[in-house]
Motif scaffolding. Sequence first.
Motif, PDB file in Angstrom:
ATOM      1  N   ASN A  27      35.689  24.189  39.218  1.00 52.28           N
ATOM      2  CA  ASN A  27      36.020  22.775  39.393  1.00 52.28           C
ATOM      3  C   ASN A  27      34.842  21.881  39.032  1.00 52.28           C
ATOM      4  OD1 ASN A  27      38.717  22.587  40.177  1.00 52.28           O
ATOM      5  ND2 ASN A  27      38.264  23.065  42.316  1.00 52.28           N
ATOM      6  N   ARG A  28      33.672  22.279  39.455  1.00 56.06           N
ATOM      7  CA  ARG A  28      32.485  21.465  39.176  1.00 56.06           C
ATOM      8  C   ARG A  28      32.258  21.335  37.680  1.00 56.06           C
ATOM      9  NH1 ARG A  28      27.630  21.648  37.543  1.00 56.06           N
ATOM     10  NH2 ARG A  28      27.719  23.904  37.129  1.00 56.06           N
ATOM     11  N   VAL A  29      32.376  22.451  36.952  1.00 55.87           N
ATOM     12  CA  VAL A  29      32.160  22.431  35.504  1.00 55.87           C
ATOM     13  C   VAL A  29      33.234  21.586  34.817  1.00 55.87           C
ATOM     14  CG1 VAL A  29      32.089  23.865  33.429  1.00 55.87           C
ATOM     15  CG2 VAL A  29      30.985  24.665  35.535  1.00 55.87           C
ATOM     16  N   ILE A  30      34.467  21.762  35.221  1.00 60.38           N
ATOM     17  CA  ILE A  30      35.575  21.014  34.607  1.00 60.38           C
ATOM     18  C   ILE A  30      35.422  19.522  34.864  1.00 60.38           C
ATOM     19  CG2 ILE A  30      38.069  20.607  34.775  1.00 60.38           C
ATOM     20  CD1 ILE A  30      38.331  23.668  35.284  1.00 60.38           C
ATOM     21  N   ASP A  31      35.097  19.149  36.095  1.00 66.59           N
ATOM     22  CA  ASP A  31      34.945  17.736  36.432  1.00 66.59           C
ATOM     23  C   ASP A  31      33.841  17.088  35.605  1.00 66.59           C
ATOM     24  OD1 ASP A  31      36.907  18.184  38.261  1.00 66.59           O
ATOM     25  OD2 ASP A  31      35.649  17.960  40.044  1.00 66.59           O
TER      26      ASP A  31
END
Length: 756
Positions: free
Chosen positions: A208-212
Amino acid sequence: MPDYGHDLLFGTFITPDAADPAAAVARARDTEQAGLDFATFQDHPYQPRLLDTWTLLTWVAASTERLRIAPAVLNLPLRPPSVTARAAASLDLLSGGRLELALGSGAFWDAIEAMGGARLTPGQAVDALDQAVDVIRALWDAGARGGARAGGEHHRVAGAKRGPAPAHPIGIWLGAYKPRMQRLTGRKADGWLPSLGYADPAALAEGNRVIDAAAEEVGRAPGEVRRLLNLTGAEIGPAPRGFLQGPPEQWVDELLPLVTEHGFSAFFLATDDPEQIWRYGEEVAPALREAAARERTAPARPRGARPAAARAARRDGIGYGAVPASLADGAVEPGDREYDRVRHTYMRSGSPGLVLRPADADQAAEALRYARGQRAPMAVRSGGHGISGRSTGDGGVVIDLSRLNRVELLDRGSGLVRIGAGARWSDVAAALAPHGLAIGSGDHGGVGVGGLATAGGLGWTARLHGLTIDHLAAAEVVLADGTRARADAGTDPDLLWAVRGAGANMGLVTSVEIRARELGEVVFADFAVDAADTAALLQAWGAALEEAPRELTSFLRLLPGRRGSGPIASVQAVYAGDDTEAAGKALAPLTAIGPILGRQAVRAPYRALMPAGHRPHRGAAGPVMRSALLDHLTAEAAEGIAAVAGSGQSLGVHIRAVGGAVNDLAPDATAYPHRHQNFSLAAVGAGPRVPAMERAWEELLPLTDGMYLSFETGTGPEALHRAFPEPTLSRLRDLKRRYDPDQVFSTNFPIPPAGR
């Protein structure tokens, strides 16, 4: 991590086992019947023990009614994206917009290479997937100019023809585990679909962190990427045995943090066990929805930041950031992929600044209040047939009522039907047919209910049953100040009077109640007639109709000759009843109006006369249309019509028989006052400038009496007086002053309030 605010979805992940082909389809049906949203299937084309996933998806779509489907995930190295794009759009169209597309970059390269696919390195596979997404979206963008050009080294299109466009904006989900794939997901995908067996909660949080971060780098809101999860190794059982292995209440406790803390909003249970499917649908899904509703604090999915190109397409005077949260999911801006689907009407190209699609009457009222606060014009649209083009809302806000499309039979005895303004008349005919009922409603099933049911309604049964508005018993209306009102004989009869003929000027009509009539099968006849002696033909046809029984209604179209041939008349007639002998006698005079070039007659249910016609609106430059009413087709009038048709600039002249029951009502019974004429005339000009046709029309006009406003593209005081002659116009102006003194509703033949 945040909750991205998406609604919760639940589905199954079913094995496409070739050893028992019927089982996979049966499990999909179980999924639908258990109240779940999706059935998904793995895709391994190199496995002979598995059914071909694309074929299975098609079969499942045809075997279910509302179930949404997706591959999870499609093996891109063995499915060229250009072909996949067209296959996906086709299946989405055939299924009524029920497909989503999950893609994978590839795995099991030995097997892929054995099937003829190219072996790629991990980096090449990501690049190929990146290019594939661009290719697929370029081909789906059927409204863009020129051929599709996208992609790169691994996948590309170089001027390929675009289309077909899907029935709805298909979401592209990516199955991604490594940072590079996750960054691609953040930049371009609509969803992230990992599997629980390959990613624990810590890995999900990092993904999620990378995608965001990747989304924000390109100006996207992280919430634009839905988070979905395959639940593998899970089982609903009597006692706790491990993570997602236990009773339903344990499942709710363990899935809830994935919603509220990690932003996941779709869960697909990997199982082929019917009992597990039913328990998941009946015990887990509703309980988790209820728990999430209590715990979630995120607003409805935000539209958020947008790419620079989309922001640049925004129009001045519209507060895009102020769109109410309840309307956000149905709002479409010029930079959105859905824009070309909603910008045009049936006959007119449009370029609205914002299209709002409310889902109910309360949202329609909210949309109106928002639109009033903008420094931009506002237009209301029901079905979008829109001959005049006044509902395209160029540069402004369009309130599109297409989602208000429910058809409900309230009382079979009286035939009372409640119909949403966004329904189409084909929907109405189909819903009433099993009850032996029908509503006369124009001659095209694709027309929207709202526009026709507030203007008039010249249909196939007009001479027997009258106009559509003649049977309108009530209307639900959003008034100019944003409040809701009901108009019927006992509550606000003045508003009901005005809605029946001038409704577009008085408010935003969200639904109507109409009394349907008993009608089963009818006899439909179609003649092609040599119209070389046009005036004589018109006189003969007119005389035959004035003498015909009321059960017979006929329309005549004069079509210009092609390639040296003379003009042709297309004559269509409906005998409203299934007595073929009586129908034959009624139709016989029409066979004598001129040299018959071809004819046919069939007995058919009324609904067959109202085919769906739901083709996507692509827009056009739009013709000029002129409308008038005639008492009789006299020799002089027939000569004048022949001159219009023969001007060299006419695409056709359409004449509809009215009279009969239309003229049973008094002129002041409704806001449609034309109750003595026998024919409605509409001339279609081939382009925005048709001076020769206009001159012929002006010479004909003194012989006419009134106008049916839905067939007229002209505006101005003269047109207004022809549509609403006195004393109707004065009464309408008084009511306009009461209901809409600020002229909020001013785009469709605006009526000035009294005193202005």
